[in-house]
Design a protein around this motif. Structure first.
Motif, PDB file in Angstrom:
ATOM      1  N   GLY A 139     -10.707  31.332  17.576  1.00 43.75           N
ATOM      2  CA  GLY A 139     -12.794  31.451  17.686  1.00 43.75           C
ATOM      3  C   GLY A 139     -13.883  31.268  18.933  1.00 43.75           C
ATOM      4  O   GLY A 139     -14.934  30.831  18.615  1.00 43.75           O
ATOM      5  N   CYS A 546     -17.708  31.075  14.786  1.00 47.12           N
ATOM      6  CA  CYS A 546     -16.528  30.700  13.998  1.00 47.12           C
ATOM      7  C   CYS A 546     -16.450  29.300  13.718  1.00 47.12           C
ATOM      8  O   CYS A 546     -15.306  29.224  12.520  1.00 47.12           O
ATOM      9  CB  CYS A 546     -15.418  31.265  15.732  1.00 47.12           C
ATOM     10  N   GLU A 550     -14.948  27.851  10.082  1.00 44.12           N
ATOM     11  CA  GLU A 550     -13.699  26.862   9.813  1.00 44.12           C
ATOM     12  C   GLU A 550     -14.177  26.160   9.038  1.00 44.12           C
ATOM     13  O   GLU A 550     -13.137  25.354   8.368  1.00 44.12           O
ATOM     14  CB  GLU A 550     -13.324  27.130  11.111  1.00 44.12           C
ATOM     15  N   ASN A 554     -12.104  24.959   5.202  1.00 41.06           N
ATOM     16  CA  ASN A 554     -11.524  23.938   4.917  1.00 41.06           C
ATOM     17  C   ASN A 554     -12.539  22.461   4.148  1.00 41.06           C
ATOM     18  O   ASN A 554     -11.639  21.452   4.339  1.00 41.06           O
ATOM     19  CB  ASN A 554     -10.868  22.984   6.628  1.00 41.06           C
TER      20      ASN A 554
END
Length: 756
Positions: A139, A546, A550, A554
């Protein structure tokens, strides 16, 4: 002429069983090198030497096969082994000799110089480990060495070498050549790369190395970390090593051809690509005076030989070095620079135009402008800003020196090579003339309203999106939906290019979806960029992207509609997958800050529609494609320059806007702080509200509304196809062949007939 098949069979003679992709690629590389070795360099009374710190060549096998006219033959050969070039070329190492647009432009220029039959070679350094290999797995951007030189590479050891005096040492600069074949014209020029005799091994991890070890590490990395004196001095060492060896090579070539040194301008043209090679001016003068030519004559000879390309309006990119650095690295040229400064002061009493200023700092761009024959910008707007603002005093002093040369890209790689289905569609629609004259793409204009062609284009684009999806899955384990809009921003990570503003849009879109406003079609936001290792804010922006990627992935409520993909270790090979698949070309730099851009040209030629500011070459793209075929937003360059001049931009005023504040505040929200680095996010947040030097908050609302309009228009698929086809049809002007013809007509004169 030797036969491709015969050479490949010879190279594979001792292979047991079916050859691997690695064995096939190596055999083909040997064959192509041999075939190119039988070609002749372009000839002429005057020869160009193009000096550049970067040459971002990309993989060369396919490009060279195209230029040799052997692509179909190679594909047939590989079919006999049950494979294709697309499959085996993944095993070809990509030369790590550049980073961004500067290096890719230089590579396009070498291709065009050879393809136009001009006598001209590149001059650079043979970096062993590139800028770095980017790792985003945690990340954040992590940097590692990027070794690329294998036993079979495109490097040819010429056996030539020159001694360079550097920091009290004498280092041998060995010359390696990379062959540059022209497009099916029997010409093969060279890229000359200088290297140390015994290069060091790569660091065990990361990119930290002994910056004092010149004999081993001088050519290890492109742009060593400049956050300390050792790194900055090493950069000066690299630059002097390149220009000293290059200048010696030029004079050796001149004398070998039987010409006197006093005939230098009649037989040599030098192009200084940005300020990195600027020391070639004092070094050439030094070498000429050492050989008995008086100083005044040497200055005149060198000035009539050298020309300078400015690539930036940003003050920090106009290199300035403390005199102490040069005294440490190459004290032999310091007296030359002092004399050049004295000559410059005789021409003007403006202290702002001095080469050696009152703080004992050497201004490389000032030396270039004073002692080059021509100075060029790289887009019409860029050159206008140079003449009226950034270099106005220089322009007033030397108006005859300034000229514009809008950048271009080679369509051989960026259309024929990377998008064969689109190239075939063009052949079927308008014939093949565009392959040798990109202006012939204009013939496509009369077909853009044909529904059958629009549908065929949409099919080609969808196929390329499917291919990119497969490549991303294979290389990064990322699943993307080809039915989504592919929104692409690919350029080095810099605040003026405003990836951080694009991130604010992503936050806005995320909040919309969470509020129940679902888009008509999914959106995949694709980023490709490296941040310089010492550029903290740029690395913070990568971290933010990043984290957002994510977060979206998610969240089952968001994931079907919004995705961020950061292409890891973005390079030319990655670009050849991304560019043909792009629907939207993000060109969102702050107006007045992007000199030109070249990704905008590559994306345009592949049928992506520009979403951008009126900056750099975007201005010319919109003029040619038509305002109705682009999506333009943001304040004008005149407005932005005025804001800087008056100091009247205050980001907190824009942050307080109720539509903007939630977006900026989300950077330090619990959602991101729970997984992100608090120091990094806090630093980025504070920059937004207290500095925002490149004014992302100034344009963000206009950007969001324009992007939403763009996405809405995408749903009218045939109307969108027409926009894309108009962009392709009007992209021919942005061929590097046109650019090089103009350079030669107005600056180099190595072929007086070209461009007339």
């Amino acid at each position: 002429m030797k036969d491709l098949n015969v050479i490949v069979e010879r190279e594979l003679a001792n292979v047991e069983g079916e050859p691997t992709a690695q064995q096939l690629i190596e055999a083909l590389m040997v064959a192509v090198r041999e075939l190119q070795g039988d070609l002749e360099p372009a000839k002429g009374e005057r020869k160009l030497y193009y000096f550049s710190a970067e040459f971002l060549m990309g993989r060369l096998l396919r490009a060279n096969l195209i230029n040799l006219g052997l692509l179909d033959e190679a594909e047939a050969l590989l079919a006999g082994y049950g494979t294709t070039l697309a499959e085996v070329e993944e095993a070809e190492p990509e030369p790590s000799l550049g980073n961004g647009g500067l290096g890719r432009l230089a590579a396009c220029f070498l291709d065009s110089i050879a393809s136009l039959g001009l006598p001209g070679d590149g001059v650079g350094l043979n970096y062993h480990y590139g800028l770095f290999r980017q790792d985003l797995s945690h990340g954040i951007q992590e940097e590692h060495a990027d070794p690329w030189i294998a036993p079979q590479s495109w490097l040819v050891d010429t056996g030539r070498a020159f001694w360079v005096q550097l920091r009290g040492q004498h280092l041998l600069a060995k010359v390696y050549d990379v062959q540059i074949p022209g497009y099916q014209n029997g010409v093969c020029n060279q890229l000359h790369l200088f290297d140390v005799e015994n290069p060091a091994e790569p660091p065990a991890e990361g990119i930290d190395f002994d910056k004092q070890d010149l004999a081993g590490n001088l050519t290890s990395f492109l742009y060593p970390d400049d956050s300390d004196d050792a790194g900055r001095i090493l950069r000066v060492c690299q630059q002097y090593f390149m220009v000293s060896a290059g200048a010696q090579m030029i004079l050796a070539d001149l004398e070998a051809a039987g010409h006197a040194l006093t005939e230098l301008p009649e037989h040599v043209a030098i192009q200084i690509n940005d300020t990195h090679p600027s020391m070639v001016i004092p070094e050439l003068i030094r070498l000429l005076t050492e050989r008995g030519i008086d100083f005044g004559t040497a200055v005149d000879l060198v000035q009539r030989t050298c020309n300078y390309t400015n690539h930036t309006i940003l003050a920090e990119a106009l290199e300035k070095w403390p005199v102490s650095y040069l005294e440490t690295v190459a004290p032999q040229i310091v007296p030359i620079i002092k004399k050049l400064d004295e000559l410059a002061r005789e021409r003007t009493d403006n202290p702002g135009l001095s080469i050696w200023d009152a703080n004992d700092t050497i201004h490389m761009a000032h030396m270039d402008v004073h002692f080059a024959s021509k100075v060029n910008g790289v887009a019409e707007l860029h050159t206008e800003i140079l003449e009226t603002s950034t270099m106005k005093d220089f322009y007033d002093l030397y108006p005859e020196k300034f000229t514009n040369k809008t950048n271009g890209v080679t369509f051989r790689r960026w259309l024929m090579g990377c998008n064969e289905p689109l190239a075939q569609m063009l052949d079927d629609t308008i014939g093949c003339a565009w392959r040798t004259d990109a202006n012939a793409l204009e013939d496509l204009v009369q077909h853009v309203d044909e529904e059958e062609l629009q549908n065929r284009f949409l099919g080609v684009k969808y196929h390329r999106k499917e291919e990119l999806a497969k490549w991303l899955k294979d290389t990064q384990g990322v699943d993307v939906n080809p039915d989504a809009v592919f929104d692409v921003q690919i350029k080095r990570l810099h605040q003026y290019k405003r990836q951080q503003m694009n991130a604010l849009y992503a936050i806005w879109k995320y909040r919309q979806i969470k509020a129940g406003v679902k888009p008509a079609r999914p959106l995949v936001m694709i980023f490709g960029a490296k941040a310089a290792p010492a550029y903290t804010l740029a690395k913070d922006t990568i971290h933010l992207l990043c984290l957002l990627s994510e977060l979206f992935a998610n969240d089952p409520e968001v994931a079907p509609y919004l995705q961020i993909v950061a292409v890891e270790n973005y390079n030319v090979s990655a670009a050849e997958h991304v560019i043909p698949a792009a629907d939207i070309s993000e060109q969102i730099s702050l107006a007045s800050k992007e000199a030109s851009g070249t990704s905008n040209m590559k994306l345009m030629a592949n049928g992506a529609v520009t979403l951008g500011t009126m900056d750099g070459a975007n201005v010319e793209i919109v003029e040619r494609a038509g305002e109705e075929n682009a999506y333009i937003f943001g304040r004008s360059s005149e407005d932005v320059i005025d804001l800087y001049d008056t100091g009247s931009y205050h980001p907190w005023d824009y942050w307080r806007d109720p539509e903007v504040e939630p977006l900026v505040d989300f950077v330090v929200s619990p959602e991101l702080l729970s997984t992100g680095d608090p120091a990094s996010l806090s630093r980025l947040y504070k920059d937004f509200i207290a500095a925002d030097y490149f004014m992302a908050l100034l344009d963000v609302k206009d950007y969001i509304s324009t992007k939403e309009r763009c996405l809405a228009d995408y749903e009218n698929r045939n109307a969108w196809a027409r926009k894309a086809l108009m962009n392709i049809a009007r992209s021919g002007h942005f061929s590097s062949d046109r650019t090089i013809a103009e350079y030669d007509r107005d600056i180099w004169h190595v072929n007086p007939e070209l461009g007339q």
